[in-house]
Design a protein around this motif. Structure first.
Motif, PDB file in Angstrom:
ATOM      1  N   GLN A 165      63.372  13.610  92.751  1.00 22.34           N
ATOM      2  CA  GLN A 165      63.134  15.049  92.678  1.00 22.34           C
ATOM      3  C   GLN A 165      64.265  15.727  91.917  1.00 22.34           C
ATOM      4  O   GLN A 165      65.438  15.395  92.103  1.00 22.34           O
ATOM      5  N   SER A 167      64.434  19.016  92.179  1.00 22.93           N
ATOM      6  CA  SER A 167      64.715  20.119  93.084  1.00 22.93           C
ATOM      7  C   SER A 167      63.891  19.922  94.343  1.00 22.93           C
ATOM      8  O   SER A 167      62.759  19.406  94.300  1.00 22.93           O
ATOM      9  N   ALA A 168      64.427  20.347  95.480  1.00 25.82           N
ATOM     10  CA  ALA A 168      63.701  20.242  96.738  1.00 25.82           C
ATOM     11  C   ALA A 168      62.478  21.142  96.756  1.00 25.82           C
ATOM     12  O   ALA A 168      61.575  20.960  97.581  1.00 25.82           O
ATOM     13  N   ARG A 169      62.429  22.119  95.861  1.00 25.65           N
ATOM     14  CA  ARG A 169      61.293  23.043  95.797  1.00 25.65           C
ATOM     15  C   ARG A 169      60.120  22.462  95.011  1.00 25.65           C
ATOM     16  O   ARG A 169      59.040  23.054  95.007  1.00 25.65           O
ATOM     17  N   VAL A 170      60.344  21.328  94.350  1.00 25.74           N
ATOM     18  CA  VAL A 170      59.290  20.711  93.542  1.00 25.74           C
ATOM     19  C   VAL A 170      58.742  19.505  94.302  1.00 25.74           C
ATOM     20  O   VAL A 170      59.456  18.528  94.545  1.00 25.74           O
ATOM     21  N   GLU A 171      57.486  19.575  94.680  1.00 21.29           N
ATOM     22  CA  GLU A 171      56.854  18.516  95.463  1.00 21.29           C
ATOM     23  C   GLU A 171      56.185  17.498  94.540  1.00 21.29           C
ATOM     24  O   GLU A 171      55.564  17.873  93.534  1.00 21.29           O
TER      25      GLU A 171
END
Length: 271
Positions: A165, A167-171
């Motif tokens: 990932q 970013s943690a906001r990108v799944e």
């Protein structure tokens, strides 16, 4: 003298002979592809999706090692990945494509045998005897490469790419077609790359490569191997090294094979 002289055959006769070898090879692929199409649960749930499951052999073994060594990072693919299909005919098209790939992979030894039967009439009797072992060697090396990539490289690649990932906001919502193309390309490419000793054997038989040539360009071969590993594997060092090390060993084995071919050629010329 060649094992079977066909000097009276015209160019069109040779093309006709080649056509029947290709037809038989295609029929073998077709039969096995139909079987793979019918047994889709085995092909998809058990085989193709296996490296992504927590209960896959490699994943279970690494998780046990991680628990024993108190190193959680070694436990890969602990969570079942889910995939999505975004095209109306996507699953049906993928079903056909995977069945064809499975048929071609399983039929590889027979395809290689048909190729050998086509060139057999141009070989001498002693070459026919020695080339029979090449069919078995090619089949074994291809199978070893397939199994090595499937049980070692594929699970690591799935874990690296599936959990990476920015970013943690990108799944990560993984497309099923992307997963299939990644795993199949890694497995098939590794299988063909394991044929390196066979290629070196035939090239040395026709005099295109020699032991001196292979030793001289050993460093170039290492660079090329690293480049090939970077192409067929994800951009993590472990997967690339897992591909490079066996290939370098196979290259060294190819040098030994080329040396044996040269010694035998020298012995026959002195006889």
């Amino acid at each position: 003298m060649p094992a079977n002289t066909n000097s009276d055959m015209s160019f069109l006769d040779h093309l006709e002979e080649l056509r029947w070898h290709l037809i038989r090879s295609f029929m073998a692929v077709l039969v096995l592809a139909v079987l793979a199409f019918v047994f889709k649960d085995l092909v998809f749930d058990t085989v193709l999706l296996g490296p992504s499951r927590p209960d896959f052999l490699t994943n279970r073994l690494l998780c046990r090692v991680a628990e024993w060594a108190q190193m959680p990072a070694l436990c890969i693919n602990p969570v079942q990945l889910s995939f999505q299909n975004i095209q109306l005919a996507g699953q049906f098209t993928m079903h056909i494509w995977v069945a064809f790939l499975a048929g071609a992979t399983l039929a590889f030894p027979y395809i290689f045998y048909e190729f050998w039967r086509f060139i057999r009439p141009a070989l001498y009797e002693n070459e026919v005897r020695h080339s029979r072992g090449a069919i078995l060697a090619a089949s074994l090396l291809f199978s070893v490469g397939i199994l090595f990539a499937y049980f070692v490289i594929a699970p690591l690649s799935v874990y690296f790419l599936g959990s990476y990932q920015v970013s943690a906001r990108v799944e990560n919502i993984i497309n099923f077609g992307s997963y299939v193309s990644t795993v199949s390309s890694i497995v098939l490419a590794t299988g063909f790359m394991f044929e390196l000793p066979v290629f070196i054997y035939f090239l040395s038989k026709v005099g295109l490569v020699s032991t001196g040539f292979l030793k001289k360009y050993r460093r170039h071969a290492i660079v090329l191997t690293l480049a090939l590993a970077a192409i067929i594997t994800p951009p993590d060092v472990i997967s690339q090294l897992l591909v490079c090390l066996p290939l370098l060993l196979l290259y060294e084995g190819g040098i030994i094979i080329a040396a044996r071919v040269e010694r035998k050629r020298a012995k026959e010329s002195n006889a």
